[in-house]
Design an enzyme around this catalytic site. Structure first.
Site, mmCIF file in Angstrom:
data_model
loop_
_atom_site.group_PDB
_atom_site.id
_atom_site.type_symbol
_atom_site.label_atom_id
_atom_site.label_comp_id
_atom_site.label_asym_id
_atom_site.label_seq_id
_atom_site.Cartn_x
_atom_site.Cartn_y
_atom_site.Cartn_z
ATOM 1 N N GLU A 200 45.853 35.950 42.216
ATOM 2 C CA GLU A 200 46.265 35.988 40.814
ATOM 3 C C GLU A 200 47.405 35.088 40.567
ATOM 4 O O GLU A 200 48.492 35.418 40.189
ATOM 5 C CB GLU A 200 46.471 37.448 40.290
ATOM 6 C CG GLU A 200 45.215 38.282 40.347
ATOM 7 C CD GLU A 200 45.428 39.557 39.776
ATOM 8 O OE1 GLU A 200 46.693 40.002 39.675
ATOM 9 O OE2 GLU A 200 44.387 40.299 39.238
ATOM 10 N N GLU A 394 37.666 40.661 42.001
ATOM 11 C CA GLU A 394 38.099 42.027 41.702
ATOM 12 C C GLU A 394 37.609 42.436 40.352
ATOM 13 O O GLU A 394 37.565 41.553 39.284
ATOM 14 C CB GLU A 394 39.643 41.884 41.493
ATOM 15 C CG GLU A 394 40.477 42.027 42.909
ATOM 16 C CD GLU A 394 41.868 41.918 42.515
ATOM 17 O OE1 GLU A 394 42.427 42.676 41.507
ATOM 18 O OE2 GLU A 394 42.647 41.150 43.385
HETATM 19 C C1 BG6 Z 1 45.042 42.931 40.616
HETATM 20 C C2 BG6 Z 1 45.670 42.685 41.861
HETATM 21 O O1 BG6 Z 1 45.933 42.586 39.505
HETATM 22 O O2 BG6 Z 1 44.828 44.319 40.067
HETATM 23 C C3 BG6 Z 1 45.702 43.937 42.691
HETATM 24 O O3 BG6 Z 1 45.259 41.536 42.443
HETATM 25 C C4 BG6 Z 1 45.860 45.289 42.078
HETATM 26 O O4 BG6 Z 1 46.535 43.888 43.724
HETATM 27 C C5 BG6 Z 1 44.658 45.400 41.141
HETATM 28 O O5 BG6 Z 1 46.010 46.305 42.680
HETATM 29 C C6 BG6 Z 1 44.762 46.746 40.116
HETATM 30 O O6 BG6 Z 1 45.876 46.957 39.553
HETATM 31 P P1 BG6 Z 1 46.698 48.155 39.547
HETATM 32 O O7 BG6 Z 1 47.991 47.788 39.070
HETATM 33 O O8 BG6 Z 1 46.025 49.338 39.007
HETATM 34 O O9 BG6 Z 1 46.760 48.370 41.089
#
Ligand code: BG6
Length: 497
Positions: A200, A394
């Site tokens: 990211e 993701e």
């Molecule tokens: C992404 C990241 O932004 O979102 C992860 O690459 C992160 O590291 C994921 O865990 C989900 O976000 P969060 O804040 O709910 O853990």
């Protein structure tokens, strides 16, 4: 069949959020290790000790994350640092990977913790014990027929680089990163084929600490750091291809900040949405096309930003284009030029980032919009722009799960989220002709939340018994979604009942 035969179904994680063992076998501290969390629902802080030895803290989300000059980040007594133990994957990786294999994973995304390999970031020689750990993890994945997908830097810049040079603000960090990346490419040649240079990378726009270990969110600082990261990324891509032409290296964007809707059809709203999306596209424009886009150059002239571009940088950027475009997608963002339009979650420390309320969409417990059609829009936009293979690295839903007395966990809300996003993805592939390499669910096993430091914000198909008050047996349990995802993978995306 709509998806490629070799479609990479699986899940994604990051070292700092699951490994724990933060000081084991010579590992140095990283920027994730100074963050508290888990006790307040939506906030976490960075802690430090200033030059006079006084402890202090800074809000993780805010206008500025600016510790006093010469401060040292270190754990403070009485604070809880959830990333220090994570979910103990460092010791449980074999049984955890066996569970992923049971679901039929084709790919597992993980990061290498930079400070396990170079404890302070600037050393000349790598830490052998750190390298050996990842050999064991990759061998374990490969023995199950699971392809490792490796992020070289995922929110875990070594603290040594931050304390010495303010992280990516300093050009010397480029050389440290390139040395680290080369070490990985050479050591894991033949074991790892899929890489991403930075997780990211555009998070720099909204959280400079997480993205680059920066003490300031002033664009005069963050955009210089971004330039250093882009050059480092390009140089790493070139080296990856030299070391092994089979290597596939991608960029990685948070496209929750790229899929931007105007609140109304008012032209000013449309322009605002375009401008915000451009803050995201800038990074992939450079990484996929090899040069700075005109809108960014004009912005720098207007705002007096000088990133210190050299002729060698220009050559590196042009020669180090990525092979695929990876991105995360959780939600879309809606923007308005009308200040009376309500924010989607005014109480959240992330409220500005989350944008205004979109009347057509529901939100998660953490105020993140749920927008599967937005995923199709994202895929269409990105493919149209770059004509390179895309990789969803993701996607997921953070939710509160309840364990019933008999040990079952009915997370049908997670299944609904997954189904609707896979349907949207199928539409993009089947109807719009997008070339998609794979789909990785974020946090297939519960892990520490990056933004809040909570365990309560769970994403997994596998439940981990660990709580925000630092209790729990760390036992793993299969949730209802476990079998659902297994069937989906076995049918290559066809079984959606
Ligand atoms: C992404 C990241 O932004 O979102 C992860 O690459 C992160 O590291 C994921 O865990 C989900 O976000 P969060 O804040 O709910 O853990």
């Amino acid at each position: 069949m709509s998806f490629r035969k070799d479609f990479l179904w699986g899940g994604a994680t990051a070292a700092n959020q699951l490994e724990g063992a933060w000081q084991a076998d010579g590992r140095g501290p990283s920027i994730a290790d100074v963050m508290t969390g888990g006790t307040a629902h939506k906030t976490r802080t960075l802690t430090y000790v200033d030059a006079e030895g006084r402890p202090g803290s800074i809000e993780f989300f805010g206008d500025l994350h600016e510790p006093p000059a010469d401060s040292i980040f270190e754990p403070l007594p009485g604070e809880w640092y959830p990333n220090h133990e994570g979910i103990d994957f460092y010791h449980t990786y074999e049984s955890d990977i066996a569970l992923m294999a049971e679901m039929g994973f084709k790919a597992f995304r993980m990061s290498v913790a930079w400070s396990r390999i170079f404890p302070n970031g600037w050393e000349d020689e790598p830490n052998k014990a750190g390298l050996a750990f990842y050999d064991r993890v990759f061998d374990c994945l490969l023995s199950h027929g699971i392809e490792p997908v490796v992020t070289i830097s995922h929110y875990e810049t070594p603290l040594g680089l931050v304390n010495r040079w303010n992280g990516w603000m300093d050009r010397r960090t480029i050389d440290c990163y390139v040395r680290y990346a080369r070490t990985l490419f050479e050591r894991y040649r033949g074991k790892v084929r899929y890489w991403m240079t930075f997780n990211e990378i555009n998070v720099m726009n909204t959280n400079a600490w997480l993205g680059a270990g920066l003490p300031s969110s002033d664009p005069k600082v963050t955009m210089v750091a971004a330039h250093h990261m882009l050059v480092a990324s390009a140089r790493a891509v070139k080296i990856a291809h030299q070391v092994d032409p089979r290597n596939q290296v991608g960029c990685m964007l948070t496209f929750s900040q790229g899929m931007v809707y105007p609140y109304s059809c008012r032209p000013e709203d449309v322009h605002k949405a375009w401008e915000l999306a451009g803050r995201c596209y800038f990074f992939s424009d450079v990484q996929a096309r090899g040069y700075y886009p005109s809108y960014q150059l004009r912005r720098y002239e207007r705002e007096g930003i000088d990133v210190g571009m050299t002729e060698q940088d220009e050559r590196d950027l042009a020669e180090g284009c990525v092979d695929y475009v990876g991105f995360s997608y959780y939600r879309s963002t809606t923007v308005s030029t009308d200040p009376s339009v309500p924010l989607v979650d005014p109480g959240s420390p992330m409220s500005e980032i989350l944008g205004v309320k979109n009347p057509y969409l529901t939100v998660s417990d953490w105020g993140w919009t749920i927008d599967p059609v937005g995923l199709r829009n994202a895929l269409d936009n990105l493919y149209d722009r770059y004509q390179k293979p895309l990789f969803i690295v993701e996607n997921g839903l953070g939710a509160v799960d309840t364990v019933d007395e008999d040990g079952t966990i009915d997370d049908s809300y997670r299944i609904d989220f997954l189904r609707s996003h896979v349907e949207a993805m199928k539409d993009a592939v089947e109807k719009d002709g997008v070339d998609l390499m794979g789909y990785l669910w974020w946090g297939p096993i519960d892990l520490i939340s990056a933004s809040t430091g909570e365990m309560k914000k769970r994403y997994g198909f596998i439940y981990v018994d660990r709580n925000d008050d630092n209790t729990g047996s760390l036992k793993r349990l299969r949730k209802r979604s476990f079998d659902w995802y297994k069937k989906l993978i076995a049918s290559n995306g066809e079984s959606l009942d």
